[in-house]
Design an enzyme around this catalytic site. Sequence first.
Site, PDB file in Angstrom:
ATOM      1  N   LYS A  33      43.556  43.033  43.910  1.00 64.24           N
ATOM      2  CA  LYS A  33      42.342  42.216  43.759  1.00 64.24           C
ATOM      3  C   LYS A  33      42.635  40.884  43.073  1.00 64.24           C
ATOM      4  O   LYS A  33      43.600  40.758  42.317  1.00 64.24           O
ATOM      5  CB  LYS A  33      41.281  42.990  42.982  1.00 64.24           C
ATOM      6  CG  LYS A  33      41.629  43.256  41.534  1.00 64.24           C
ATOM      7  CD  LYS A  33      40.620  44.234  40.911  1.00 64.24           C
ATOM      8  CE  LYS A  33      40.950  44.448  39.441  1.00 64.24           C
ATOM      9  NZ  LYS A  33      40.281  45.631  38.881  1.00 64.24           N
ATOM     10  N   TYR A 246      44.293  12.972  24.340  1.00 65.99           N
ATOM     11  CA  TYR A 246      42.876  12.890  23.963  1.00 65.99           C
ATOM     12  C   TYR A 246      42.687  13.191  22.486  1.00 65.99           C
ATOM     13  O   TYR A 246      43.284  14.136  21.955  1.00 65.99           O
ATOM     14  CB  TYR A 246      42.050  13.887  24.785  1.00 65.99           C
ATOM     15  CG  TYR A 246      41.847  13.461  26.216  1.00 65.99           C
ATOM     16  CD1 TYR A 246      41.096  12.321  26.516  1.00 65.99           C
ATOM     17  CD2 TYR A 246      42.387  14.192  27.264  1.00 65.99           C
ATOM     18  CE1 TYR A 246      40.901  11.934  27.830  1.00 65.99           C
ATOM     19  CE2 TYR A 246      42.196  13.816  28.581  1.00 65.99           C
ATOM     20  CZ  TYR A 246      41.457  12.671  28.860  1.00 65.99           C
ATOM     21  OH  TYR A 246      41.265  12.297  30.147  1.00 65.99           O
TER      22      TYR A 246
HETATM   23  C1  LIG Z   1      41.140  46.595  38.341  1.00 64.64           C
HETATM   24  C2  LIG Z   1      40.964  48.024  38.595  1.00 64.64           C
HETATM   25  C3  LIG Z   1      42.064  48.896  38.565  1.00 64.64           C
HETATM   26  C4  LIG Z   1      43.441  48.495  38.107  1.00 64.64           C
HETATM   27  O1  LIG Z   1      43.516  48.479  36.691  1.00 64.64           O
HETATM   28  P1  LIG Z   1      44.882  48.174  35.934  1.00 64.64           P
HETATM   29  O2  LIG Z   1      44.552  48.378  34.502  1.00 64.64           O
HETATM   30  O3  LIG Z   1      45.236  46.748  36.215  1.00 64.64           O
HETATM   31  O4  LIG Z   1      45.894  49.111  36.465  1.00 64.64           O
HETATM   32  C5  LIG Z   1      41.858  50.208  38.970  1.00 64.64           C
HETATM   33  N1  LIG Z   1      40.632  50.642  39.342  1.00 64.64           N
HETATM   34  C6  LIG Z   1      39.554  49.840  39.332  1.00 64.64           C
HETATM   35  C7  LIG Z   1      38.238  50.408  39.749  1.00 64.64           C
HETATM   36  C8  LIG Z   1      39.669  48.521  38.952  1.00 64.64           C
HETATM   37  O5  LIG Z   1      38.579  47.731  38.933  1.00 64.64           O
END
Ligand SMILES: *Cc1c(COP(=O)(O)O)cnc(C)c1O
Length: 337
Positions: A33, A246
């Site tokens: 993701k 800045y």
């Molecule tokens: C982002 C997410 C993960 C992965 O989590 P990590 O801590 O990065 O391994 C797994 N399951 C769900 C539902 C998530 O939203």
Amino acid sequence: MSEIILDRAAYAHNLAQIAAKVGGAERVFLVAKDNSYGHGCRLCCEEAAKLGFVRAVTRSATEAAQIADLFDEILVLSHIPGGDEDERFCYAVNDLSYFARLKRGLKIYIAADTAMHRNGIAASELDEALRLCKQGGFKLCGFFTHFRASDELSGDFFAQRQNFIEFKRLARQKAAAAGFGNLKFHSSNSAAIERSAGFEDEYVRVGMAQFGYPQFDESLNLRPVLKLYADLISSRVLKKGERVGYGAKFEAPHDMRIGTYDLGYADGLFRYDGEGELALASGQKMLGKMSMDSFCAEFGGEQVCVLDDARAWAKHFGTIEYEILVKLNSNIPRRFQ
Ligand SMILES: *Cc1c(COP(=O)(O)O)cnc(C)c1O
């Protein structure tokens, strides 16, 4: 031009460590993701697919479409149902209303709310969920849950895991009675994998661990994958007492050569405001306030390594490495090396 270099050997190593711990690459849903946590979704997934990983998780169907050719199964977590879903993917059902709003007949995983209360159905809603699932002709792949505190050293994780075990028992039994079989279950994210010995779920979902940041388990020996580089735009000598950037925040304590480099907060870097010390991975100190498209630092040559361990930046800005990495703009060129 600034760029992100991904360490191929480190990525392969991390993936191999994870696969070994959970009992095989085919048990892993790679969480890709948000541009694979800023690393580059397509790039990382191509690499992982070559190494035998067959499942991925994305935030949206748009993300899933970018990697559709690489995996056998892709679960879309945060889709807003519209009735026009892409049938190649599995969709998370995040509450009961999804059954009426998703295209009939889709492949789904039902999210189980086992304490986090962010998404999912409660155990008390199982009967209704299965009825709606059947009515809509959905292909039920299984159930999953997410831990609210797998990264915190307390008993909370174990209590929630017990809730899921109970949820699973009920779900299996009720689903079988409703005619659904061959269900798969998953719950563990990176931190949960690290602190567990065996895995009774069919699958796990691995996000951050693949990119080399352990939450607990140093024995996995994970290695950060991403390095961020910036190139020199211009250089000059600041005379003692001259100030740069800045707000004239930094004053040269002596004559010194500085460099202006081509990354800024528009590229998704947290904005360094000249307070406290923040050193680049290649050693030079940042000087003064960061600009939108550039920052100034002690001169480090034509190219400097800005970041090779997101934890250093997370510490400075009081956040987690996830946030440092995921914000890196997708426009920055990325490649494996
Ligand atoms: C982002 C997410 C993960 C992965 O989590 P990590 O801590 O990065 O391994 C797994 N399951 C769900 C539902 C998530 O939203």
